[in-house]
Design a protein around this motif. Sequence first.
Motif, short mmCIF file in Angstrom:
data_model
loop_
_atom_site.label_atom_id
_atom_site.label_comp_id
_atom_site.label_asym_id
_atom_site.label_seq_id
_atom_site.Cartn_x
_atom_site.Cartn_y
_atom_site.Cartn_z
N GLU A 164 0.81 -1.22 0.00
CA GLU A 164 0.00 0.00 0.00
C GLU A 164 0.84 1.27 0.00
O GLU A 164 0.32 2.36 -0.18
CB GLU A 164 -0.93 0.01 1.22
N LEU A 165 2.13 1.14 0.19
CA LEU A 165 2.98 2.33 0.25
C LEU A 165 3.25 2.89 -1.14
O LEU A 165 3.42 2.14 -2.10
CB LEU A 165 4.31 2.00 0.92
N SER A 166 3.31 4.20 -1.23
CA SER A 166 3.68 4.84 -2.49
C SER A 166 5.18 4.66 -2.73
O SER A 166 5.93 4.27 -1.83
CB SER A 166 3.34 6.33 -2.44
N SER A 167 5.62 4.97 -3.94
CA SER A 167 7.04 4.84 -4.25
C SER A 167 7.88 5.76 -3.36
O SER A 167 8.97 5.39 -2.91
CB SER A 167 7.29 5.15 -5.73
N ARG A 168 7.38 6.96 -3.08
CA ARG A 168 8.12 7.89 -2.22
C ARG A 168 8.15 7.37 -0.78
O ARG A 168 9.18 7.46 -0.10
CB ARG A 168 7.48 9.27 -2.26
N GLU A 169 7.05 6.79 -0.32
CA GLU A 169 7.03 6.23 1.04
C GLU A 169 7.99 5.06 1.16
O GLU A 169 8.63 4.88 2.20
CB GLU A 169 5.60 5.82 1.40
N LYS A 206 -0.31 3.06 7.37
CA LYS A 206 -0.63 2.06 6.36
C LYS A 206 -0.16 0.65 6.72
O LYS A 206 -0.79 -0.33 6.33
CB LYS A 206 -0.03 2.46 5.01
N LEU A 207 0.95 0.54 7.46
CA LEU A 207 1.47 -0.78 7.78
C LEU A 207 0.67 -1.41 8.91
O LEU A 207 0.20 -0.71 9.81
CB LEU A 207 2.95 -0.69 8.18
N PRO A 208 0.55 -2.74 8.90
CA PRO A 208 -0.19 -3.44 9.96
C PRO A 208 0.65 -3.55 11.23
O PRO A 208 1.20 -4.60 11.56
CB PRO A 208 -0.47 -4.82 9.34
N LEU A 209 0.76 -2.44 11.97
CA LEU A 209 1.59 -2.39 13.17
C LEU A 209 0.71 -2.24 14.41
O LEU A 209 -0.36 -1.62 14.35
CB LEU A 209 2.56 -1.22 13.10
N PRO A 210 1.14 -2.78 15.54
CA PRO A 210 0.36 -2.62 16.77
C PRO A 210 0.34 -1.18 17.23
O PRO A 210 1.27 -0.41 16.95
CB PRO A 210 1.11 -3.51 17.78
N GLU A 211 -0.71 -0.78 17.93
CA GLU A 211 -0.81 0.57 18.44
C GLU A 211 0.07 0.71 19.67
O GLU A 211 -0.20 0.14 20.72
CB GLU A 211 -2.28 0.90 18.79
N THR A 212 1.15 1.46 19.55
CA THR A 212 2.07 1.69 20.66
C THR A 212 2.74 3.03 20.40
O THR A 212 2.31 3.77 19.52
CB THR A 212 3.10 0.55 20.76
N ASP A 215 7.85 5.98 18.36
CA ASP A 215 9.24 5.57 18.17
C ASP A 215 9.34 4.07 18.01
O ASP A 215 10.08 3.57 17.15
CB ASP A 215 10.09 6.02 19.36
N HIS A 216 8.59 3.32 18.83
CA HIS A 216 8.64 1.86 18.74
C HIS A 216 8.02 1.40 17.42
O HIS A 216 8.51 0.46 16.80
CB HIS A 216 7.90 1.24 19.92
N ARG A 217 6.96 2.04 16.98
CA ARG A 217 6.32 1.67 15.72
C ARG A 217 7.26 1.95 14.55
O ARG A 217 7.24 1.24 13.55
CB ARG A 217 5.01 2.44 15.53
N ARG A 218 8.10 2.97 14.67
CA ARG A 218 9.09 3.26 13.62
C ARG A 218 10.05 2.09 13.48
O ARG A 218 10.37 1.66 12.37
CB ARG A 218 9.84 4.55 13.96
N VAL A 219 10.52 1.54 14.61
CA VAL A 219 11.39 0.37 14.58
C VAL A 219 10.66 -0.82 13.96
O VAL A 219 11.21 -1.55 13.12
CB VAL A 219 11.87 0.01 16.01
N LEU A 220 9.41 -1.02 14.33
CA LEU A 220 8.63 -2.14 13.78
C LEU A 220 8.44 -1.97 12.28
O LEU A 220 8.43 -2.97 11.52
CB LEU A 220 7.26 -2.22 14.48
#
Length: 229
Positions: A164-169, A206-212, A215-220
């Motif tokens: 789902e990410l764009s080319s720039r993303e 857009k990414l299927p990441l847990p709600e937290t 900063d932690h979601r950036r690592v995930l």
Amino acid sequence: MDAMAAGADGDAATRGRVVIADDDVLLREGLASLLDRAGFDVVGQAGDAKELLGLVREQEPNLVIVDIRMPPTHTTEGLDAARAIRGETPETAILVLSAHVAFEDAMDLLASGERSGYLLKSRVTDVDEFLDTLDRILKGGSAVDPALVQELVAARRVHDPLAELSSREREVLELMAEGRSNAGIAHRLWVTEGTVEKHVHSILRKLPLPETDEDHRRVLAVIAFLESR
């Protein structure tokens, strides 16, 4: 550059205490000389994994630089030692500096996204950039060789979680995976830092990441990128 740690004998503070492990003595000595001139305190050198573990336990360095393939079998002895170090002293920064691409084997070491890196020896061509990478890892960041990132991009699985990410993303996420800050990404892409922040927020949404925490979601998000094969 601010000092990272004081020497073991109370000497003037340095950028960090380092142990180097590589069975190539010329490379090892050359790297030690480079780091010494740059203000690091090289507190030990090892030619095999057993010697490396002993030095780390004795010297308690801030940073370990290790090759993957070391005696006696030249397979994954260095990486195995790095895993042991991470298990015993998780605060120790670890840089895998290898001539070989064995990224799958190193994924568990890099998965935390903190105080770890993986660079190919043949790709280290800029001394200042290399030293900056060491500083970033020592401060809790991460670094992944762009060549390895590109290899993973080329080998993505059919079911791509990044679809789902764009080319720039994708470009922004790739640079995040290399350990770059928002400011560093902005400089590389010739956009404003605010634009990068918007892209990062969009990626995390857009990414299927847990709600937290963000900063932690950036690592995930980086881990999701590295594992999308």
